[in-house]
Design a protein around this motif. Structure first.
Motif, PDB file in Angstrom:
ATOM      1  N   LEU A  18      71.315  56.195  38.492  1.00  0.00           N
ATOM      2  CA  LEU A  18      72.516  55.372  38.609  1.00  0.00           C
ATOM      3  C   LEU A  18      72.228  53.900  38.345  1.00  0.00           C
ATOM      4  O   LEU A  18      73.139  53.143  37.997  1.00  0.00           O
ATOM      5  N   ARG A  19      70.985  53.481  38.510  1.00  0.00           N
ATOM      6  CA  ARG A  19      70.623  52.080  38.305  1.00  0.00           C
ATOM      7  C   ARG A  19      70.322  51.753  36.853  1.00  0.00           C
ATOM      8  O   ARG A  19      70.098  50.590  36.511  1.00  0.00           O
ATOM      9  N   GLU A  20      70.290  52.755  35.992  1.00  0.00           N
ATOM     10  CA  GLU A  20      70.030  52.502  34.579  1.00  0.00           C
ATOM     11  C   GLU A  20      71.111  51.584  34.009  1.00  0.00           C
ATOM     12  O   GLU A  20      72.290  51.726  34.323  1.00  0.00           O
ATOM     13  N   ILE A  21      70.701  50.655  33.159  1.00  0.00           N
ATOM     14  CA  ILE A  21      71.655  49.679  32.621  1.00  0.00           C
ATOM     15  C   ILE A  21      72.031  49.949  31.179  1.00  0.00           C
ATOM     16  O   ILE A  21      72.944  49.311  30.639  1.00  0.00           O
TER      17      ILE A  21
ATOM     18  N   TYR B 280      79.737  62.001  32.405  1.00  0.00           N
ATOM     19  CA  TYR B 280      78.855  61.387  33.402  1.00  0.00           C
ATOM     20  C   TYR B 280      78.942  59.873  33.230  1.00  0.00           C
ATOM     21  O   TYR B 280      78.634  59.346  32.158  1.00  0.00           O
ATOM     22  N   MET B 281      79.347  59.191  34.283  1.00  0.00           N
ATOM     23  CA  MET B 281      79.544  57.743  34.206  1.00  0.00           C
ATOM     24  C   MET B 281      78.995  57.090  35.476  1.00  0.00           C
ATOM     25  O   MET B 281      78.964  57.705  36.538  1.00  0.00           O
ATOM     26  N   SER B 282      78.571  55.858  35.342  1.00  0.00           N
ATOM     27  CA  SER B 282      78.139  55.085  36.507  1.00  0.00           C
ATOM     28  C   SER B 282      78.615  53.651  36.345  1.00  0.00           C
ATOM     29  O   SER B 282      78.716  53.135  35.225  1.00  0.00           O
ATOM     30  N   VAL B 283      78.917  53.044  37.470  1.00  0.00           N
ATOM     31  CA  VAL B 283      79.425  51.677  37.463  1.00  0.00           C
ATOM     32  C   VAL B 283      78.928  50.976  38.719  1.00  0.00           C
ATOM     33  O   VAL B 283      78.835  51.604  39.785  1.00  0.00           O
ATOM     34  N   PRO B 284      78.552  49.688  38.639  1.00  0.00           N
ATOM     35  CA  PRO B 284      78.130  48.958  39.844  1.00  0.00           C
ATOM     36  C   PRO B 284      79.347  48.464  40.622  1.00  0.00           C
ATOM     37  O   PRO B 284      80.230  47.817  40.066  1.00  0.00           O
ATOM     38  N   LEU B 285      79.405  48.774  41.897  1.00  0.00           N
ATOM     39  CA  LEU B 285      80.475  48.311  42.764  1.00  0.00           C
ATOM     40  C   LEU B 285      79.898  47.381  43.828  1.00  0.00           C
ATOM     41  O   LEU B 285      78.697  47.403  44.107  1.00  0.00           O
ATOM     42  N   LEU B 286      80.758  46.565  44.422  1.00  0.00           N
ATOM     43  CA  LEU B 286      80.313  45.620  45.441  1.00  0.00           C
ATOM     44  C   LEU B 286      80.343  46.280  46.812  1.00  0.00           C
ATOM     45  O   LEU B 286      81.325  46.929  47.183  1.00  0.00           O
ATOM     46  N   ALA B 287      79.267  46.101  47.567  1.00  0.00           N
ATOM     47  CA  ALA B 287      79.158  46.681  48.908  1.00  0.00           C
ATOM     48  C   ALA B 287      78.859  45.578  49.910  1.00  0.00           C
ATOM     49  O   ALA B 287      78.133  44.622  49.616  1.00  0.00           O
TER      50      ALA B 287
END
Length: 310
Positions: free
Chosen positions: A42-45, A59-66
């Motif tokens: 998931l951390r792949e850019i 298959y998708m990944s996105v950075p969200l704010l936590a």
């Protein structure tokens, strides 16, 4: 932890995996033929790693704010797996977005995997807009302090403390805005990817809502660019004001040292106590030396004042 929506259905529409263990991953892979990505994946850019298709499964990944429990927010890589049967989300951090959407989608009627995905994206954009609004409020308060408030009241030390605090505040606003833009960049690509891959298969309503999410991301991205320009201006102004104050301090010390040099020179001369020094026999020799010291200090001071250096 595995959360299924609806929870009482044999075939849930949305499955949320929070810090999944081996049992959760194995269950998803066996039931749906989906390979659940791990934290490193998931951390792949790279775009090819974040957006890929395997047959009818995206298959998708996105950075969200936590939240972190502090004013600082962190990036939480989150996976979205959209298949014809189910939407699977994978995350390794607590996210308020998912907590709120779990309650909402559990009560939704005619819920489908694409609809669940679109609703999650809409809520993510709304929350990102709130982050930008908060950052804009911080920038507005800082601009008031830097450009309109009289910082000179209370002395140089107080003014320096205020400006330093201002730079830290504007830095926090810039950090949050840059994280939001990073999230928007990934979300915009994700929306386009879903639209390109699934347009013939999606209802018109879902397509319209996806398009609206894309437009919202584009407009908020423009707002963030404008906000970043304001942040840079205020940061440069605050830094410039601190430099001006430091220059004033250096100028004052320079003037004080120059003013003090002639009296020290005179005192040094009359402290030599030469036997043939004529002034030693004068009745007014000592007052004369003191007067000469004062005059040698006042003349440079007046000259600096006339040049408007102090």
């Amino acid at each position: 932890m595995l959360t299924a929506i609806p929870s009482d259905a044999a075939n849930p529409v949305w499955i949320d995996l929070l810090m999944p263990d081996e049992a959760d991953i194995s269950r998803i892979e066996q039931n749906y033929g989906i390979k659940v990505p791990d934290r490193a994946a998931l951390r792949e850019i790279e775009s090819t790693s974040r957006l890929r298709a395997d047959g009818d499964t995206l298959y998708m990944s996105v950075p969200l704010l936590a939240r972190t429990g502090t004013p600082q927010w962190e990036i939480a890589p989150t996976g979205f797996i959209l298949s014809p049967k189910v939407l699977v989300t994978v995350r390794y951090a607590q996210l308020d977005l998912f907590e709120a959407m779990t309650k909402e989608l559990a009560e939704a009627q005619d819920l489908t995997p694409p609809l669940a995905l679109v609703r999650l994206l809409e809520e993510a954009v709304d929350r990102a807009a709130d982050h930008l609004e908060h950052a804009a409020e911080l920038v507005g308060d800082v601009a008031q302090t830097v450009f309109f408030d009289d910082l000179g009241e209370g002395g140089l030390a107080r003014e320096t403390r205020i400006l330093r605090k201002t730079i830290r505040t504007i830095g926090r606003a810039n950090d949050r805005a840059s994280r939001v833009r990073y999230m928007f960049l990934s979300m915009g690509r994700m929306v386009s990817f879903v639209g390109d891959r699934c347009t013939p298969k999606l209802d018109q309503d879902i397509q319209d809502r996806l398009s609206a999410v894309g437009h919202d991301i584009a407009s908020l991205d423009e707002f963030e660019v404008s906000l970043s320009g304001r942040i840079q201006l205020i940061q440069d102004a605050a830094t410039g004001l601190i430099s001006i104050e430091q220059n004033d301090v250096v100028k004052l010390l320079t003037v004080a040292s120059v003013v003090g040099i002639p009296p020290v020179l005179i005192v040094g001369i009359y402290g030599m106590n030469f036997k043939n020094m004529p002034e030693l026999g004068w009745s007014w020799g000592y007052p004369y030396a003191l007067g000469l010291c004062v005059l040698s200090a006042v003349v440079p001071y007046l000259w600096f004042k006339w040049r408007d250096w102090i």
